[in-house]
Motif scaffolding. Structure first.
Motif, PDB file in Angstrom:
ATOM      1  N   LEU B  22      11.925  33.580 -17.339  1.00 40.89           N
ATOM      2  CA  LEU B  22      12.111  32.587 -16.280  1.00 40.89           C
ATOM      3  C   LEU B  22      13.134  31.525 -16.701  1.00 40.89           C
ATOM      4  N   LYS B  24      15.229  28.036 -15.284  1.00 40.12           N
ATOM      5  CA  LYS B  24      15.385  27.019 -14.241  1.00 40.12           C
ATOM      6  C   LYS B  24      16.283  25.911 -14.773  1.00 40.12           C
ATOM      7  N   CYS B  76       7.213  26.098 -11.148  1.00 37.68           N
ATOM      8  CA  CYS B  76       7.833  27.372 -10.784  1.00 37.68           C
ATOM      9  C   CYS B  76       6.766  28.404 -10.445  1.00 37.68           C
ATOM     10  N   ARG B  79       5.613  27.939  -7.073  1.00 36.45           N
ATOM     11  CA  ARG B  79       6.785  27.960  -6.196  1.00 36.45           C
ATOM     12  C   ARG B  79       7.103  26.606  -5.580  1.00 36.45           C
ATOM     13  N   GLU B  82      12.137  26.738  -7.206  1.00 36.68           N
ATOM     14  CA  GLU B  82      12.594  28.124  -7.195  1.00 36.68           C
ATOM     15  C   GLU B  82      13.357  28.384  -8.484  1.00 36.68           C
ATOM     16  N   PRO B  83      12.893  29.310  -9.327  1.00 41.60           N
ATOM     17  CA  PRO B  83      13.620  29.592 -10.571  1.00 41.60           C
ATOM     18  C   PRO B  83      14.989  30.218 -10.282  1.00 41.60           C
ATOM     19  N   ALA B  87      11.353  36.654 -13.477  1.00 45.46           N
ATOM     20  CA  ALA B  87      10.386  37.195 -12.536  1.00 45.46           C
ATOM     21  C   ALA B  87       9.003  36.638 -12.823  1.00 45.46           C
ATOM     22  N   ASP B  94       5.700  41.074  -7.311  1.00 48.75           N
ATOM     23  CA  ASP B  94       6.649  39.981  -7.506  1.00 48.75           C
ATOM     24  C   ASP B  94       6.344  38.860  -6.515  1.00 48.75           C
ATOM     25  N   LEU B  96       8.265  35.838  -6.376  1.00 49.47           N
ATOM     26  CA  LEU B  96       9.376  34.914  -6.110  1.00 49.47           C
ATOM     27  C   LEU B  96      10.061  35.197  -4.787  1.00 49.47           C
ATOM     28  N   ARG B 103       3.564  34.446   1.253  1.00 45.17           N
ATOM     29  CA  ARG B 103       3.662  33.326   0.332  1.00 45.17           C
ATOM     30  C   ARG B 103       2.412  32.449   0.414  1.00 45.17           C
TER      31      ARG B 103
END
Lengths: 275, 346
Positions: B22, B24, B76, B79, B82-83, B87, B94, B96, B103
């Motif tokens: 990950l 960011k 992250c 959420r 947002e990275p 993943a 997943d 993301l 979501r």
């Protein structure tokens, strides 16, 4: 009922005082005929430019019209100005400020430049320019004030929202999967409302002053309608002999302005959740 | 306070959440001169390739100094951020790319408890309204059952039922944090990410809230990701730990094993820095030299090398990967051997 009683018991002194003042103005505005001793438009050639007396507590003007009756009757138009000239900007400014403050981005950048543009012009000059284009009269005055005035509400709202959108309870609402409308209306708007409502109260007092200024310049309410600014303008030629024509409507503006200010202060205290 | 509650025994190996590489970054503002001069956009490297595995029903403690990216990682995972790369997988899927309904379903499963108990509750909503909102938005219960469920949630976090009618400002920090936990539990999550949930509380209250987490984990089978800078707390609460340094995980393994024989020099330094009550146990040794480097310009090679007591030339150029290196758990240090002498253990 109990909620209302509770609200009343918690109400700060300034709120009650402000509400009392505004109630007096409201009664004058709604039913001037019940209080005013004379017809505000009736001429009396037997009593021209009379100083304050028992028969005419505020005196009379150059046509013998009773100033007390005219000052009371003017509340109708002036309260109308206070409300109509501010509600539009309040609603539009709140919505735009909420959206640009929360979403930011290009709309926010454009809004920022618009604010710069509006605040660099003196407010009164801008409003006079718009009224001059549209033509004098009350409805054009509301439009002119609305076109410019929403910017100040939106700027205030945007600042509040920008602070609140970073709060953890807003993050928590996002993590809980709440919709954006719910976040904006239930979690941000109620917490951002206090300064904007207080500003609204002040703005109503300012709108009366502005309406009076435009009335004085002949761009707002038109004679012979009674309006505090028009009354002051009427008296200016006689000020050295008959000060009362000008002074008592001036007091009425101050009285009403104090009422809005006190009410706004009290409202701010009442809306503080920590009370 | 009730007696000390200990973390439950070893848990199953099945991963519920995996984080892979990950990244960011937060771009910094650019001046006009920067844009005209064609200078590159400067950015804070908050996470630079974080990899983690979280097993079902366990407590994973994430530790590290302020500014190492712990909170960014938490945000992250739910959420809120947002990275840029990497993943996050929850139960194999997943997360993301999730939007809309999917979501929201994910967020129902993975909830967060925030650090600041004064900022995490809407001051204009009563506790009952805040809990009822979470219940009704997700249609968990409806109608008259809402109030009953709110009462059960308050029971669960040991708050009196009449707390529902009161507002956040009427509660202490510890009580507010319980409300925050109840709100997270309202949507019946399987994972709770707690971002420094007790560091804003008095020490006496900290123990109660920590024990509440342990009790809830046992009763509800929750998976906990517990982010903190308090090593003693992390040893008490977590089954496994991940040590973060400058946006990376540098060592991760079973808590007791890592505390007994830390393999990364940074982990050793952190453990050595824990204050000791017994004066004979105190060490005059300097735990870590210098300050955390700026995340705007992280050092090349191993991010820890400027402060590392055993750094070698390769540490200045080659980034060490988080791999087992012949030992029982992964560590990101070139010099970590299969059997480390536990010389720095406090």
């Amino acid at each position: 009922m109990t909620a209302l009683a509770l609200t009343f018991r918690r109400a700060p002194a300034s709120l009650i005082a402000g509400a009392a003042v505004l109630l007096v103005v409201l009664v004058c505005a709604v039913a001037p005929g019940l209080i005013a001793p004379y017809d505000p438009l009736a001429f009396d050639y037997g009593a021209l430019l009379q100083p304050p007396s028992a028969a005419h507590p505020f005196g009379t003007d150059q046509f013998g019209r009773d100033i007390l009756s005219r000052t009371i009757a003017a509340a109708t138009i002036d309260l109308q100005i206070a409300i109509f000239a501010t509600v539009g900007p309040l609603v539009i400014g709140t919505i735009i400020g909420l959206l640009v403050g929360y979403y930011g981005g290009i709309a926010d950048a454009i809004f920022g430049r618009l604010v710069d543009l509006v605040v660099t012009f003196p407010f009164l000059v801008l409003v006079i320019a718009i009224v001059a284009v549209l033509g004098p009269g009350l409805s054009n005055m509301y439009i002119a004030i609305g076109v410019v005035g929403w910017v100040f509400y939106a700027r205030l709202m945007r600042g509040e929202v920008q602070v609140l959108r970073g709060q953890d309870y807003v993050s928590a609402a996002k993590v809980l999967g709440y919709g954006e409308a719910r976040i904006l209306l239930r979690h941000i708007l109620p917490n951002a409302a206090r300064p904007i409502l207080v500003y609204w109260m002040t703005d109503m007092a300012l709108a009366i002053l502005l309406g009076s200024s435009l009335g004085y310049l002949g761009l707002g309410a038109q004679p012979p309608a009674a309006e505090w600014g028009v009354l002051i303008a009427d008296g200016k030629n006689f000020f050295s002999q008959a000060w009362w024509i000008t002074v008592f409507p001036g007091f009425a503006i101050v009285f009403c302005g104090i009422g809005f200010s006190l009410f706004g202060d009290g409202l701010a205290d009442l809306m503080d959740v920590r009370r | 306070m009730s007696g000390t509650i200990l973390k439950s025994g070893p848990v199953a190996d099945a991963p519920i959440m995996t984080v892979d590489g990950l990244v960011k970054t937060f771009p910094l503002g650019r001046s006009l001169a920067d844009v005209l001069g064609g200078r590159p956009v400067r950015a804070v490297q908050a996470l630079s390739g974080v990899s983690l595995t979280v097993r079902k029903g366990e407590t994973l403690g994430v530790v590290g100094e302020s500014g190492c990216g712990k909170s960014t990682l938490a945000r992250c995972l739910v959420r809120l951020h947002e990275p840029d790369a990497g993943a996050v997988r929850f139960e194999g899927a997943d997360v993301l790319g999730l939007q809309g309904y999917a979501r929201r379903a994910y967020n129902r499963s993975v909830q967060m408890v925030f650090q600041d108990p004064y900022g995490s509750l809407n001051p204009r909503l009563s506790v009952g309204d805040a809990l009822a909102e979470a219940l009704t938005v997700h249609r968990i219960v409806e109608g008259g059952a809402v109030r009953e469920r709110v009462g059960e949630l308050l029971d669960l976090v040991h708050l009196p039922r009449d707390a529902a009618d009161r507002y956040p400002h009427e509660f202490s920090g510890g009580q507010r944090q319980r409300v925050g936990i109840a709100r997270a539990l309202a949507v019946e999550p399987s994972v709770i990410i707690a971002d420094e949930p007790v560091s804003a509380l008095d020490v006496s209250v900290q123990a109660q809230v920590v024990n509440l987490f342990l009790e809830l984990q046992e009763r509800l089978g929750l998976t906990l990701i517990f982010i903190t800078h308090d090593l003693r707390l992390v040893r008490h609460i977590s089954h496994r730990i991940a040590v973060m340094y400058l946006g990376k995980v540098v060592e991760t393994g079973d808590t007791e094993a890592v505390f007994t024989a830390p393999r990364h020099p940074y982990t050793r330094a952190l453990i050595a820095a824990v204050p000791q009550v017994d004066p004979h146990q105190r060490s005059a040794r300097e735990a870590v030299r210098g300050e955390l480097p700026s995340p705007i310009a992280p050092p090349p090679g191993c991010p820890f090398h400027p402060r590392c007591p055993i750094a070698e030339p390769q540490c200045r150029t080659v980034v060490p990967a988080l791999v087992p290196r012949g030992g029982p758990w992964p560590v990101a240090c070139h010099l970590a051997g299969p059997a480390d002498a536990p010389e720095f253990i406090a």
